[in-house]
Design an enzyme around this catalytic site. Structure first.
Site, PDB file in Angstrom:
ATOM      1  NE  ARG A 122      -6.923   7.646   6.242  1.00  0.00           N
ATOM      2  CZ  ARG A 122      -6.980   6.532   5.616  1.00  0.00           C
ATOM      3  NH1 ARG A 122      -6.676   5.439   5.841  1.00  0.00           N
ATOM      4  NH2 ARG A 122      -8.174   6.788   4.612  1.00  0.00           N
TER       5      ARG A 122
ATOM      6  CG  HIS B 135     -10.571   8.852   1.158  1.00  0.00           C
ATOM      7  ND1 HIS B 135     -11.389   7.969   1.010  1.00  0.00           N
ATOM      8  CD2 HIS B 135      -9.438   8.066   1.598  1.00  0.00           C
ATOM      9  CE1 HIS B 135     -11.244   6.641   1.484  1.00  0.00           C
ATOM     10  NE2 HIS B 135      -9.853   6.852   1.879  1.00  0.00           N
TER      11      HIS B 135
ATOM     12  CD  GLN C 247      -5.776  10.277   2.797  1.00  0.00           C
ATOM     13  OE1 GLN C 247      -6.448   9.600   3.165  1.00  0.00           O
ATOM     14  NE2 GLN C 247      -4.199  10.581   3.089  1.00  0.00           N
TER      15      GLN C 247
ATOM     16  NE  ARG D  62      -4.692   6.507   0.674  1.00  0.00           N
ATOM     17  CZ  ARG D  62      -5.678   5.834   1.353  1.00  0.00           C
ATOM     18  NH1 ARG D  62      -6.532   6.651   2.238  1.00  0.00           N
ATOM     19  NH2 ARG D  62      -5.854   4.621   1.102  1.00  0.00           N
TER      20      ARG D  62
ATOM     21  CG  HIS E 139      -8.007   7.663  -2.110  1.00  0.00           C
ATOM     22  ND1 HIS E 139      -7.837   7.123  -3.432  1.00  0.00           N
ATOM     23  CD2 HIS E 139      -7.616   6.796  -1.464  1.00  0.00           C
ATOM     24  CE1 HIS E 139      -7.317   6.001  -3.343  1.00  0.00           C
ATOM     25  NE2 HIS E 139      -7.285   5.629  -2.036  1.00  0.00           N
TER      26      HIS E 139
ATOM     27  CD  GLU F 233      -3.007   4.167  -1.296  1.00  0.00           C
ATOM     28  OE1 GLU F 233      -3.818   4.923  -0.914  1.00  0.00           O
ATOM     29  OE2 GLU F 233      -1.748   3.767  -0.630  1.00  0.00           O
TER      30      GLU F 233
ATOM     31  CG  LEU G 285     -11.361   4.732  -2.591  1.00  0.00           C
ATOM     32  CD1 LEU G 285     -11.177   6.278  -2.285  1.00  0.00           C
ATOM     33  CD2 LEU G 285     -11.170   4.150  -1.218  1.00  0.00           C
TER      34      LEU G 285
ATOM     35  CG  PHE H 114      -2.416  -0.093   0.954  1.00  0.00           C
ATOM     36  CD1 PHE H 114      -2.810  -1.161   0.631  1.00  0.00           C
ATOM     37  CD2 PHE H 114      -3.172   1.030   1.118  1.00  0.00           C
ATOM     38  CE1 PHE H 114      -4.361  -1.324   0.372  1.00  0.00           C
ATOM     39  CE2 PHE H 114      -4.459   1.100   1.022  1.00  0.00           C
ATOM     40  CZ  PHE H 114      -5.070  -0.062   0.449  1.00  0.00           C
TER      41      PHE H 114
HETATM   42  C1  LIG Z   1     -14.380   4.247   0.483  1.00  0.00           C
HETATM   43  C2  LIG Z   1     -13.516   4.238   1.614  1.00  0.00           C
HETATM   44  C3  LIG Z   1     -12.416   3.407   1.752  1.00  0.00           C
HETATM   45  C4  LIG Z   1     -11.574   3.315   2.761  1.00  0.00           C
HETATM   46  N1  LIG Z   1     -10.589   2.457   2.828  1.00  0.00           N
HETATM   47  C5  LIG Z   1      -9.837   2.240   3.761  1.00  0.00           C
HETATM   48  C6  LIG Z   1      -8.749   1.306   3.618  1.00  0.00           C
HETATM   49  O1  LIG Z   1      -8.436   0.525   2.820  1.00  0.00           O
HETATM   50  N2  LIG Z   1      -8.004   1.316   4.971  1.00  0.00           N
HETATM   51  C7  LIG Z   1      -8.121   2.075   5.986  1.00  0.00           C
HETATM   52  O2  LIG Z   1      -7.317   1.989   6.744  1.00  0.00           O
HETATM   53  N3  LIG Z   1      -8.985   2.885   6.021  1.00  0.00           N
HETATM   54  C8  LIG Z   1      -9.730   3.256   4.796  1.00  0.00           C
HETATM   55  N4  LIG Z   1     -10.698   4.167   4.879  1.00  0.00           N
HETATM   56  C9  LIG Z   1     -11.161   4.889   5.811  1.00  0.00           C
HETATM   57  C10 LIG Z   1     -11.557   4.203   7.120  1.00  0.00           C
HETATM   58  O3  LIG Z   1     -12.620   3.343   6.523  1.00  0.00           O
HETATM   59  C11 LIG Z   1     -12.573   5.271   8.019  1.00  0.00           C
HETATM   60  O4  LIG Z   1     -11.935   6.330   8.237  1.00  0.00           O
HETATM   61  C12 LIG Z   1     -12.963   4.536   9.084  1.00  0.00           C
HETATM   62  O5  LIG Z   1     -13.776   3.358   8.725  1.00  0.00           O
HETATM   63  C13 LIG Z   1     -13.910   5.337   9.989  1.00  0.00           C
HETATM   64  O6  LIG Z   1     -14.417   4.725  10.960  1.00  0.00           O
HETATM   65  P1  LIG Z   1     -15.298   5.389  12.175  1.00  0.00           P
HETATM   66  O7  LIG Z   1     -15.583   4.172  13.206  1.00  0.00           O
HETATM   67  O8  LIG Z   1     -14.669   6.491  12.735  1.00  0.00           O
HETATM   68  O9  LIG Z   1     -16.692   5.921  11.506  1.00  0.00           O
HETATM   69  P2  LIG Z   1     -17.575   5.165  10.594  1.00  0.00           P
HETATM   70  O10 LIG Z   1     -17.534   4.003  10.247  1.00  0.00           O
HETATM   71  O11 LIG Z   1     -18.002   6.299   9.537  1.00  0.00           O
HETATM   72  O12 LIG Z   1     -19.027   5.358  11.606  1.00  0.00           O
HETATM   73  C14 LIG Z   1     -19.553   6.456  11.938  1.00  0.00           C
HETATM   74  C15 LIG Z   1     -20.779   6.157  13.048  1.00  0.00           C
HETATM   75  O13 LIG Z   1     -21.155   7.137  13.503  1.00  0.00           O
HETATM   76  C16 LIG Z   1     -22.471   7.201  13.436  1.00  0.00           C
HETATM   77  N5  LIG Z   1     -23.119   8.494  13.927  1.00  0.00           N
HETATM   78  C17 LIG Z   1     -22.568   9.596  12.942  1.00  0.00           C
HETATM   79  N6  LIG Z   1     -23.406  10.818  13.363  1.00  0.00           N
HETATM   80  C18 LIG Z   1     -24.043  10.116  14.340  1.00  0.00           C
HETATM   81  C19 LIG Z   1     -25.056  11.002  15.132  1.00  0.00           C
HETATM   82  N7  LIG Z   1     -25.322  12.229  14.909  1.00  0.00           N
HETATM   83  N8  LIG Z   1     -25.850  10.472  16.128  1.00  0.00           N
HETATM   84  C20 LIG Z   1     -25.662   9.090  16.168  1.00  0.00           C
HETATM   85  N9  LIG Z   1     -24.785   8.278  15.411  1.00  0.00           N
HETATM   86  C21 LIG Z   1     -23.994   8.908  14.527  1.00  0.00           C
HETATM   87  C22 LIG Z   1     -22.796   6.591  12.316  1.00  0.00           C
HETATM   88  O14 LIG Z   1     -24.158   5.904  12.366  1.00  0.00           O
HETATM   89  C23 LIG Z   1     -21.877   5.525  12.142  1.00  0.00           C
HETATM   90  O15 LIG Z   1     -22.208   4.316  12.981  1.00  0.00           O
HETATM   91  C24 LIG Z   1     -11.675   4.061   3.715  1.00  0.00           C
HETATM   92  C25 LIG Z   1     -12.791   4.924   3.673  1.00  0.00           C
HETATM   93  C26 LIG Z   1     -13.579   5.028   2.627  1.00  0.00           C
HETATM   94  C27 LIG Z   1     -14.806   6.286   2.694  1.00  0.00           C
END
Ligand SMILES: Cc1cc2nc3c(=O)[nH]c(=O)nc-3n(C[C@H](O)[C@H](O)[C@H](O)COP(=O)(O)OP(=O)(O)OC[C@H]3O[C@@H](n4cnc5c(N)ncnc54)[C@H](O)[C@@H]3O)c2cc1C
Ligand code: HEM
Ligand code: SF4
Ligand code: F3S
Ligand code: FES
Lengths: 234, 597, 139, 128
Positions: free
Chosen positions: B411, B369, B236, B282, B238, B251, B248, B116
């Site tokens: 990142r 991203h 960031q 990135r 992407h 990578e 997306l 990666f």
């Molecule tokens: C397309 C894509 C591909 C990616 N690929 C990679 C990868 O290969 N490797 C890597 O390391 N990272 C990757 N990332 C980044 C990574 O996936 C995310 O940064 C990470 O999953 C975020 O996780 P989280 O738990 O912080 O939030 P999220 O998974 O976004 O969860 C947010 C949670 O908060 C809740 N929520 C939000 N607002 C409220 C509210 N007001 N009240 C109640 N609940 C709320 C939502 O319901 C949800 O459950 C990728 C991101 C994307 C978009």
């Protein structure tokens, strides 16, 4: 091009009965049906209610009936439908809360009932548990499920009797039953051999045709049934 | 109005929230509230992999991972936190595996790993295979696995409850106010400790890989509570989002040998990152694509380039690079192999573009991203109130919404999934520990008033401004001026526009005034969050007069460690003014040096 | 690693009926085929109309094909065809009534009614079996 | 407040399932048709033979009518072939990848066989 959307509407606060409403929107052939719904909501009628999140078919929020078939609104393009008249209705077999939003609780209840989690009571090794690529491939298909409910709500067996656990629950049980690291197959198969388990499936295939992840659901159900019938996992 | 009482309330059920809840619930009564069903969180969209120096494919060390992350962060990451995360990584990946996560496997049955961007062998400088993956569905598997564990351990979920406000009493977190979306009823969750894990806010920008629901609610609420947000200027882009849609393309595609090609058929990354080429970090690749497009080398002069992963192209460049398999044989791929390793990507391309990536190149452009900035926390995931590191008792944050800061100015791929599980776990452990030693703060009588007044203001607003129009204008101006490249002038313009939009927001046209499942209301409320975050981002970015990582200014193209090797903290004051302060970066082992790939 | 355990196929009613449905379905196909071929060998092509042929196929009983112009049907009334008939009656009635139960249970969701339904069907099933066996054995 | 989850027949029939959904509906109808026919037939036969009841004769006349016979033949042929398809798929789930072909094959067997049968029957009944 101009597209005519005929959308199922029901607002519990004001309507006694559901009705259909028609909207005309400008669309590109490559627009997703979800884009059209957003357009209607943003430009014409803010009361139109539906679920959505990821917009590219990986979260499972926006399963609905599009031209009579369960699809993800974000995974169907206008051109895929081959017509400029699009009818959009909520999933069948789950209570409609408002417009295209259905109550998912009964669905998740069934999902939870099959122990959809890893069971292995041996103390884990220092590093990873080993698993060969072939063993991993055995259950790959059913790991793809995003719990969108398109399958379960397309199944006539489930329509007739909502107590049937439904294809999605079986898919998620299959994912563990055929995982070489898991030890809970016995418990799960017992649950699925019950009156509302796999034997309620009549091989109707609507589930397989509806699954946006293209999971071979009927096959998975067949494999689970076979495991129950033969007492073997292969 | 209903009131609930739990020791720990976790807001958000993505990877970070679920991991926090699993750990908190071991020692404290825990509830998880999430505006989406947990499995619909955007963690499920993550594709490529989770970084950990397991060394399953070749030599690798947590120390190398640490250095790569520090370097990737353009030296803005806090090195103590980075070291902590990278050394925790192998253990936590094994923990996920023990929870049943179905990783892809090597022929020996070990967890498979792929290269990666930015992850290197520190001795040779060549890419190293560090990203543990499950096909191109790693995030999906993490999210599903954690949710399954949540069911197994009987976690209490409040699904489709949207947090609207945080309750703070005497400077401590005392609970949250949330709306039950299905009924429109307000609930108060009285708690000893609150963990925020609400994810990112990519919806500030026009082209984004983020879900509709990623509106930075947690961060915006914290901001309104008079607490600061850190490093908001670092967002960031992407490099490879599907043209126009922003979906997306991981990578991992370049990890498997895909290359970027411009209109002249050149593999242009040769020029920008001679050593690791397409697998540079990135920010570097995104800027390269932008420059190519701006200099007229976009495909047919349009705003995109090609990501080419056809086996013949992959094999041609792999041969030129002298790339080999672990056993030393030359690296050669077949279409079948690509299909097996990247099934979802191929499906996206077929569905949305109608093309088959093994026979045609994919049109891509940079897509908004990931938020490197967010709610400032320390290694224990405790939220910090100021530049001196004062802890807000009872308040924790983890995941994309938090800023520890392990990602600094940029990142590395795979580090976010790592971040959410490592610091989600920390948040859970420490919040439960805190809750065991703390009492409930008495709830103020007016706890829900602010949230309710905010909603009522929108519900009763009379005007003719469409939510969708305001959102579209914000996204466009942010994309144009606070995107990959930035200038003083452009950002000023953007700031004015956002302030204008905030004023217009007061005159919304609302159709749906009902209570039950009123998504129009919530979309409007989310837009107000996005506007606040867009403003803070722009103000923070205007102040930082240097280029570093994802923050790339044309008027200040050089990194300036003398003046700017520091974190930004931004407060939104009562009068709406934004105040900036700074705090130093934690540097332990690695002194800043120029970053070349 | 411990070998993974799978329950031995048990005495679970739903499972047994499911299995029985498949087995009896396959068996009926086989029996019908034998009956059909048997009838043809015995000259059905010249002496029977289609309806009668079918009657023989599914219920190879001389009484059942009375209105054919087969000159002498007495020799057909042997034990072999009687066993065939008994099997067919048993499989057909059981398969069919169980199928009827399955269908109706999908529409009836309360336990009490389901139980009542099962009782009624059981009685009907026994009567049908009784009548069928009686017809076979007395003709 | 929510709408009930019961699925009205109209909505169910409008669902665009595939061939197998129609096969299932027909399988169900044909199975029911046969069991009602056969149970009735056996009971009526028993009735004529043992009790000489009028109702039995009345019942016999109905099912001996051409239309009823045409219906029952369809039931028998379709149910048998479709039942065979289901048994095969249930026994070898791996074959499910050919499910479309199975449906084609099924109709390719059912339609000609039924057409021939129906033709013979109609001929006979016209011929007296
Ligand atoms: C397309 C894509 C591909 C990616 N690929 C990679 C990868 O290969 N490797 C890597 O390391 N990272 C990757 N990332 C980044 C990574 O996936 C995310 O940064 C990470 O999953 C975020 O996780 P989280 O738990 O912080 O939030 P999220 O998974 O976004 O969860 C947010 C949670 O908060 C809740 N929520 C939000 N607002 C409220 C509210 N007001 N009240 C109640 N609940 C709320 C939502 O319901 C949800 O459950 C990728 C991101 C994307 C978009
Ligand atoms: C000729 C050989 C036959 C075969 C191969 C066969 C096969 C099957 C199979 C496999 C099923 C299960 C379908 C499912 O689970 O969805 C079934 C159901 C059924 N069969 Fe048969 N069958 C045959 C004859 C009969 C006969 C003679 C009757 C009537 C007496 C009958 C009545 C039924 C009924 C009522 C059902 C239930 C239908 C449903 O659940 O939808 N079958 N059959
Ligand atoms: S199996 Fe397919 S259709 Fe069913 S819930 Fe999972 S993803 Fe959706
Ligand atoms: S539609 Fe239903 S009946 Fe079985 S094959 Fe699918 S679960
Ligand atoms: S919006 Fe996520 S699947 Fe359609």
């Amino acid at each position: 091009m101009q597209v005519t959307l005929k959308i199922f509407r029901y607002n519990p606060e004001t309507d006694k009965k559901p009705h259909y409403e028609t909207y005309k929107v400008e669309a590109e052939p490559t627009d997703r049906v979800l884009d059209l719904l957003e357009k209607v909501k943003g430009e014409q009628d803010g009361t139109l209610t539906f679920r959505r999140s990821c917009a590219h078919g990986v979260c499972g929020s926006d399963a609905m009936r599009i031209n009579g078939m369960n699809r993800l609104a974000c995974k169907v393009l206008v051109k895929d439908l081959g017509t400029d008249h699009i009818t959009i209705e909520p999933l069948l077999g789950l209570p409609t809360v408002k417009d295209l939003v259905v109550d998912m609780e009964p669905f998740f209840e069934h999902y939870r009932s099959v122990k959809p989690f890893f069971i292995n009571n041996d103390p884990p090794p220092q590093k990873e548990r080993l698993q060969s690529p072939e063993e991993r491939a055995r259950f790959d298909d059913t790991t793809k499920c995003i719990l969108c409910a398109a399958c379960t709500t397309s199944c006539p067996s489930f329509w007739l009797d909502g107590q049937y656990v439904g294809p999605a629950a079986i898919v998620n049980a299959h994912r563990f039953i055929f995982d070489s690291r898991d030890q809970g197959a016995e418990e799960r198969l017992k649950i699925l051999a019950d009156q509302f388990g796999v034997f309620r499936c009549h091989t109707i295939f609507n589930c397989t045709l509806a699954c946006p992840r293209e999971i071979q659901i009927t096959k998975a159900i067949g494999e689970v049934r076979k495991a129950i019938a033969t007492g073997r996992l292969d | 109005m209903k009131t609930h009482q739990y020791d720990v309330v976790v807001v958000g059920a993505g990877g970070a929230g679920l991991m926090a809840a699993l750990y908190a619930s071991r020692r404290a009564r825990t509830a998880v509230i999430s505006k989406l069903y947990p499995t619909r969180s955007h963690t499920g969209a993550a594709q490529g992999g989770i970084g950990a120096a397991l060394g399953n494919m070749e030599e690798d060390h947590p120390e190398w991972h640490t250095y790569d992350t520090v370097k990737g962060s353009d030296y803005l990451g806090d090195q103590d936190a980075i070291e902590f995360m990278c050394y925790q990584a192998p253990e936590i990946v094994y923990e996920l595996e023990h929870m049943g996560l179905p990783f892809s496997r090597t022929p020996e049955g070990l967890i498979a790993q792929r290269p990666f961007g930015g992850h290197t062998n520190n001795v040779t400088g060549k890419p190293v295979r560090r990203a543990c993956y499950a096909a191109d569905r790693t995030g999906h598997m993490i999210l599903q696995t954690l949710y399954q564990q949540g069911i197994k351990h009987g976690l209490t979920f409040f699904d489709e409850f949207q947090m609207l406000d945080l309750i703070m009493v005497n400077g401590r977190a005392a609970g949250v106010v949330a709306l039950e979306i299905a009924t429109g009823e307000i609930h108060i969750f009285h708690a000893k400790a609150v963990i925020l894990a609400t994810g990112g806010w990519g919806r500030v920008w026009e082209i984004t890989s983020n879900a509709f629901t990623l509106s930075g609610d947690g961060a915006a609420i914290v901001l309104r509570k008079g607490l600061p947000l850190q490093d908001m200027e670092f967002y960031q882009f992407h490099p490879t989002g599907i043209y126009k849609l922003g979906i997306l393309i991981t990578e991992g595609v370049r990890g498997e040998g895909g290359v970027l090609i411009n209109d002249k058929g050149e593999r242009f990354m040769d020029r920008y990152a001679p050593t690791v080429k397409d697998l540079a970090s990135r920010d570097v690749v995104s800027r390269a694509i932008y420059i190519e497009i701006r200099e007229g080398r976009g495909i047919n002069g349009q705003r995109y380039v090609y990501l080419d992963v056809r086996p013949e192209t992959v094999n041609k460049y792999a041969a030129l690079d002298g790339r080999t398999r672990p056993d030393g044989s030359p690296y050669v791929v077949t279409a079948e192999e690509l299909l097996a390793k990247l099934p979802d990507i191929i499906d996206f391309c077929r569905t949305y573009l109608g093309i088959d990536p093994v026979t045609e190149p994919i049109p891509v452009q940079p897509t908004a991203h990931y938020a490197m900035g967010g709610i400032p926390t320390n290694i224990k995931a405790e939220v910090l109130a100021d530049e001196k590191g004062t802890v807000v008792p009872g308040l924790y944050a983890a995941g994309e919404t938090a800023c520890v800061s392990v990602h600094g100015a940029n990142r590395l791929g795979t580090n976010s999934l790592l971040d959410i599980v490592v610091f989600g776990k920390q948040a859970g452990i420490h919040a439960a520990e805190y809750a065991q030693g703390a009492d409930f703060e008495p709830l103020p009588a007016d706890a829900a008033d602010f949230a309710r007044s905010q909603l009522e203001a929108i519900r009763n607003s009379k005007g003719n401004e469409r939510i969708a129009d305001i959102a579209a204008e914000m996204k466009r101006v942010m994309m144009d001026h606070v995107g990959v490249f930035r200038t003083e002038e452009g950002m000023q313009q953007a700031l004015e526009k956002i302030r204008e939009l905030k004023a217009r927001f007061k005159h919304l046209h609302i159709d749906d005034r009902g209570k039950i499942f009123n998504t129009e209301l919530l979309t409007a409320w989310e837009l107000s969050n996005l506007l606040d975050l867009a403003e803070v981002t722009t103000v923070s970015a205007l102040a930082r007069k240097e280029s570093r990582g994802a923050h790339s200014r044309e008027d200040y193209p050089k990194r300036d460690d003398q003046n700017w090797l520091k974190h930004t903290l931004a407060w939104m004051r009562e009068n709406g003014q934004i105040e900036l302060r700074y705090k130093p970066v934690v540097i332990t082992k690695y002194q800043p040096k120029e970053r070349v790939y | 690693m411990k070998p993974r355990k799978v329950p031995t196929p048990g005495w679970n009613f739903e499972y047994l009926m499911w299995l029985f449905t498949r087995i009896s379905g396959a068996a009926m196909l086989l029996l019908a085929l034998i009956g059909f071929v048997g009838a043809l060998i015995m000259g059905a092509r010249y002496h029977m109309d289609l309806g009668t042929l079918m009657r023989w196929t599914f219920f190879p009983n001389p009484n059942h094909v009375l209105n054919s112009d087969i000159p002498d049907i007495a020799p057909w009334a042997n034990a072999y065809w009687q066993i065939m008939q008994l099997l067919l009656v048993f499989f057909g009635a059981t398969h069919g009534f169980n199928g009827l139960r399955l269908v109706l249970e999908e529409y009836i969701h309360s336990w009490g009614w389901q139980l009542a339904l099962r009782l009624v069907l059981m009685i009907l099933w026994l009567i049908t079996l009784g009548a069928g066996f009686f017809l076979v054995l007395t003709s | 407040m929510t709408l009930p989850r019961r699925v009205p027949l109209g909505a169910a029939l409008r669902y665009r399932g595939g061939g197998p959904m129609w096969a299932w509906i027909l399988h169900r109808i044909s199975g029911l048709g046969m069991i009602l026919f056969i149970a009735g037939h056996v009971l009526a036969g028993f009735g004529i033979q043992q009790l000489g009841g009028d109702w039995a004769i009345w019942y016999n006349t109905i099912y001996e009518s051409l239309y009823f016979q045409l219906f029952i033949y369809f039931c028998v042929i379709f149910h048998a072939v479709n039942g065979a398809r289901i048994i095969i798929l249930d026994t070898w789930p791996a074959l499910i990848k050919f499910q479309r072909e199975f449906i084609w094959l099924e109709w390719a067997i059912v339609l000609p066989v039924y057409a021939l049968t129906a033709w013979i029957m109609i001929q006979r009944s016209l011929g007296g």
